[in-house]
Design a protein around this motif. Sequence first.
Motif, PDB file in Angstrom:
ATOM      1  N   CYS A  91     -20.048  13.872  24.330  1.00  0.00           N
ATOM      2  CA  CYS A  91     -18.752  14.548  24.416  1.00  0.00           C
ATOM      3  C   CYS A  91     -17.954  14.153  23.187  1.00  0.00           C
ATOM      4  CB  CYS A  91     -18.050  14.202  25.723  1.00  0.00           C
ATOM      5  SG  CYS A  91     -17.709  12.433  25.927  1.00  0.00           S
ATOM      6  N   ALA A  92     -16.637  14.113  23.283  1.00  0.00           N
ATOM      7  CA  ALA A  92     -15.821  13.809  22.105  1.00  0.00           C
ATOM      8  C   ALA A  92     -15.864  12.327  21.754  1.00  0.00           C
ATOM      9  CB  ALA A  92     -14.375  14.253  22.335  1.00  0.00           C
ATOM     10  N   PHE A  93     -15.665  11.468  22.764  1.00  0.00           N
ATOM     11  CA  PHE A  93     -15.541  10.033  22.499  1.00  0.00           C
ATOM     12  C   PHE A  93     -16.391   9.174  23.422  1.00  0.00           C
ATOM     13  CE2 PHE A  93     -11.502  12.191  21.596  1.00  0.00           C
ATOM     14  CZ  PHE A  93     -11.468  12.019  20.223  1.00  0.00           C
ATOM     15  N   GLY A  94     -17.216   9.802  24.249  1.00  0.00           N
ATOM     16  CA  GLY A  94     -18.137   9.066  25.101  1.00  0.00           C
ATOM     17  C   GLY A  94     -17.672   8.863  26.523  1.00  0.00           C
ATOM     18  N   GLU A  95     -16.439   9.251  26.849  1.00  0.00           N
ATOM     19  CA  GLU A  95     -15.929   8.998  28.191  1.00  0.00           C
ATOM     20  C   GLU A  95     -16.509   9.969  29.212  1.00  0.00           C
ATOM     21  OE1 GLU A  95     -11.483   8.892  30.020  1.00  0.00           O
ATOM     22  OE2 GLU A  95     -12.163   7.184  28.835  1.00  0.00           O
ATOM     23  N   ARG A  96     -16.456  11.256  28.924  1.00  0.00           N
ATOM     24  CA  ARG A  96     -17.045  12.230  29.839  1.00  0.00           C
ATOM     25  C   ARG A  96     -18.550  12.042  29.961  1.00  0.00           C
ATOM     26  NH1 ARG A  96     -14.241  17.429  27.117  1.00  0.00           N
ATOM     27  NH2 ARG A  96     -13.904  15.858  25.507  1.00  0.00           N
ATOM     28  N   SER A  97     -19.211  11.739  28.840  1.00  0.00           N
ATOM     29  CA  SER A  97     -20.666  11.580  28.890  1.00  0.00           C
ATOM     30  C   SER A  97     -21.074  10.331  29.663  1.00  0.00           C
ATOM     31  CB  SER A  97     -21.259  11.563  27.477  1.00  0.00           C
ATOM     32  OG  SER A  97     -20.710  10.533  26.679  1.00  0.00           O
ATOM     33  N   ALA A  98     -20.259   9.267  29.602  1.00  0.00           N
ATOM     34  CA  ALA A  98     -20.552   8.070  30.395  1.00  0.00           C
ATOM     35  C   ALA A  98     -20.458   8.392  31.886  1.00  0.00           C
ATOM     36  CB  ALA A  98     -19.593   6.944  30.024  1.00  0.00           C
ATOM     37  N   MET A  99     -19.443   9.149  32.282  1.00  0.00           N
ATOM     38  CA  MET A  99     -19.330   9.554  33.682  1.00  0.00           C
ATOM     39  C   MET A  99     -20.466  10.498  34.064  1.00  0.00           C
ATOM     40  SD  MET A  99     -15.208   9.916  34.365  1.00  0.00           S
ATOM     41  CE  MET A  99     -14.854  11.095  33.038  1.00  0.00           C
ATOM     42  N   ALA A 100     -20.874  11.355  33.126  1.00  0.00           N
ATOM     43  CA  ALA A 100     -21.960  12.289  33.397  1.00  0.00           C
ATOM     44  C   ALA A 100     -23.276  11.565  33.619  1.00  0.00           C
ATOM     45  CB  ALA A 100     -22.099  13.272  32.231  1.00  0.00           C
ATOM     46  N   VAL A 101     -23.528  10.519  32.837  1.00  0.00           N
ATOM     47  CA  VAL A 101     -24.764   9.748  33.003  1.00  0.00           C
ATOM     48  C   VAL A 101     -24.808   9.106  34.385  1.00  0.00           C
ATOM     49  CG1 VAL A 101     -25.977   7.675  32.252  1.00  0.00           C
ATOM     50  CG2 VAL A 101     -25.220   9.321  30.580  1.00  0.00           C
ATOM     51  N   GLN A 102     -23.692   8.510  34.798  1.00  0.00           N
ATOM     52  CA  GLN A 102     -23.661   7.902  36.123  1.00  0.00           C
ATOM     53  C   GLN A 102     -23.939   8.942  37.200  1.00  0.00           C
ATOM     54  OE1 GLN A 102     -22.840   4.375  37.270  1.00  0.00           O
ATOM     55  NE2 GLN A 102     -24.045   5.524  38.775  1.00  0.00           N
ATOM     56  N   ALA A 103     -23.308  10.111  37.077  1.00  0.00           N
ATOM     57  CA  ALA A 103     -23.517  11.173  38.058  1.00  0.00           C
ATOM     58  C   ALA A 103     -24.953  11.667  38.035  1.00  0.00           C
ATOM     59  CB  ALA A 103     -22.552  12.329  37.787  1.00  0.00           C
ATOM     60  N   ALA A 104     -25.528  11.806  36.847  1.00  0.00           N
ATOM     61  CA  ALA A 104     -26.918  12.271  36.733  1.00  0.00           C
ATOM     62  C   ALA A 104     -27.879  11.257  37.342  1.00  0.00           C
ATOM     63  CB  ALA A 104     -27.257  12.530  35.269  1.00  0.00           C
ATOM     64  N   GLN A 105     -27.640   9.983  37.076  1.00  0.00           N
ATOM     65  CA  GLN A 105     -28.477   8.942  37.667  1.00  0.00           C
ATOM     66  C   GLN A 105     -28.382   8.989  39.196  1.00  0.00           C
ATOM     67  OE1 GLN A 105     -30.531   6.643  36.234  1.00  0.00           O
ATOM     68  NE2 GLN A 105     -30.151   7.247  34.105  1.00  0.00           N
ATOM     69  N   ASP A 106     -27.179   9.158  39.710  1.00  0.00           N
ATOM     70  CA  ASP A 106     -26.993   9.247  41.155  1.00  0.00           C
ATOM     71  C   ASP A 106     -27.699  10.465  41.743  1.00  0.00           C
ATOM     72  OD1 ASP A 106     -25.436   6.985  40.982  1.00  0.00           O
ATOM     73  OD2 ASP A 106     -23.516   8.043  41.116  1.00  0.00           O
ATOM     74  N   ALA A 107     -27.855  11.514  40.922  1.00  0.00           N
ATOM     75  CA  ALA A 107     -28.523  12.742  41.368  1.00  0.00           C
ATOM     76  C   ALA A 107     -30.034  12.668  41.192  1.00  0.00           C
ATOM     77  CB  ALA A 107     -27.962  13.944  40.608  1.00  0.00           C
ATOM     78  N   GLY A 108     -30.540  11.512  40.739  1.00  0.00           N
ATOM     79  CA  GLY A 108     -31.977  11.344  40.603  1.00  0.00           C
ATOM     80  C   GLY A 108     -32.545  11.661  39.244  1.00  0.00           C
ATOM     81  N   LEU A 109     -31.675  11.970  38.282  1.00  0.00           N
ATOM     82  CA  LEU A 109     -32.142  12.254  36.915  1.00  0.00           C
ATOM     83  C   LEU A 109     -32.157  10.937  36.141  1.00  0.00           C
ATOM     84  CD1 LEU A 109     -30.136  15.556  36.315  1.00  0.00           C
ATOM     85  CD2 LEU A 109     -32.453  15.284  37.206  1.00  0.00           C
ATOM     86  N   THR A 110     -33.162  10.135  36.402  1.00  0.00           N
ATOM     87  CA  THR A 110     -33.178   8.743  35.941  1.00  0.00           C
ATOM     88  C   THR A 110     -33.423   8.603  34.447  1.00  0.00           C
ATOM     89  OG1 THR A 110     -35.517   8.593  36.540  1.00  0.00           O
ATOM     90  CG2 THR A 110     -33.902   7.888  38.198  1.00  0.00           C
ATOM     91  N   GLY A 111     -33.791   9.670  33.778  1.00  0.00           N
ATOM     92  CA  GLY A 111     -33.992   9.590  32.336  1.00  0.00           C
ATOM     93  C   GLY A 111     -32.736   9.892  31.540  1.00  0.00           C
ATOM     94  N   ALA A 112     -31.623  10.199  32.223  1.00  0.00           N
ATOM     95  CA  ALA A 112     -30.396  10.609  31.525  1.00  0.00           C
ATOM     96  C   ALA A 112     -29.763   9.434  30.780  1.00  0.00           C
ATOM     97  CB  ALA A 112     -29.403  11.200  32.519  1.00  0.00           C
ATOM     98  N   VAL A 113     -29.283   9.701  29.556  1.00  0.00           N
ATOM     99  CA  VAL A 113     -28.550   8.728  28.746  1.00  0.00           C
ATOM    100  C   VAL A 113     -27.403   9.456  28.053  1.00  0.00           C
ATOM    101  CG1 VAL A 113     -30.521   7.185  28.355  1.00  0.00           C
ATOM    102  CG2 VAL A 113     -30.112   9.099  26.782  1.00  0.00           C
ATOM    103  N   HIS A 114     -26.590   8.721  27.320  1.00  0.00           N
ATOM    104  CA  HIS A 114     -25.520   9.382  26.574  1.00  0.00           C
ATOM    105  C   HIS A 114     -25.337   8.713  25.221  1.00  0.00           C
ATOM    106  CE1 HIS A 114     -21.544   6.986  26.702  1.00  0.00           C
ATOM    107  NE2 HIS A 114     -22.467   6.139  27.115  1.00  0.00           N
TER     108      HIS A 114
END
Length: 344
Positions: free
Chosen positions: A305-328
């Motif tokens: 994202c712009a500064f890493g804040e939205r992408s950090a939240m997105a990674v946590q959400a993706a991990q919780d959804a079972g997408l264990t390969g997600a990073v940011h």
Amino acid sequence: MIFRQLFDSVSSTYTYLLASRHGGEALIIDPVLERVDRYLKLIEELDLKLVKAVDTHLHADHITGLGALRDHTKCITVMGEQSGVDVVSMRVADGDRLSIEGLSLGVIYTPGHTDDSYCFTLADRVFTGDTLLIRGTGRTDFQNGSSRAQYESIFNRLLKLPDETLVYPAHDYKGDNVSTIAEERAHNPRLQVKSVEEYEVLMAGLKLANPKMMDVAVPANMRQGLHQEEVARRGWAVDAATATTLLGRADTIMIDLREGAERERHGCIPGALHAAYPHLAENIGPGGMLHELAQATGKRLLFFCAFGERSAMAVQAAQDAGLTGAVHIEGGMGAWKKAGGPLA
């Protein structure tokens, strides 16, 4: 449209909750930390989803609720691009549009009270922060304030709005809750000046004491950023230099979470897939685009994202959804540019 004006009596702060009814997306302006529970309760009662939390400027008289609302709702935090706050999800500039479903606010840079002051227009009203108050104006004697800049912001920007425009300020100390541009032009005692020089003399003569909360609020409000270090400790982050080596890799899909206006202004990473953050939940859930893409291809999702804040939240959400390969990408596009990453 849903519109609520909320008041914190300790700091005399007005907070504004706006929403379109269709999908229930909501935006809040100038939230106060101590009132966050009330905001969350109201949002629940009205069956809304908080999408964006906005501060008109760096406040000196209360601690902002931006960080707490982000932590509770995963909303996007928003301030002006001049703000010295460590990290907010999105920074806006003069002439931008700040949008949620069904509503789009105009963005006006109005320095003077502080050097990061902004106002926001919506149809028949303007949210003036501390720039223009009801029968007053914001002080200009700290946080890089400038009486000359404020005069220009008020007389050459805000007072150019239609006379009937409703004025909703961030503070009032007398019990007033709304005015109009015409009223303020005619009856605001600080606007009855004939020149910028006269306005500077008027403001210099106020001799106001510092806000009681200033020594606490300003340092606290400068540190609103989500702590991306925790995401990195879990192995869900790559630095920008490493990310540049992943560009074009067959095993990685780069996902741009920013909004269209941000992409147009600041550029894009070539080949990245655009999936704006407000649609993250549906995209990473079963049947969602990103969920199906990751499952079908086995590729790693690399959010930014712009500064890493939205992408950090997105990674946590993706991990919780079972997408264990997600990073940011830690630090987002700001870090990518510093690392010399290519832009389209």
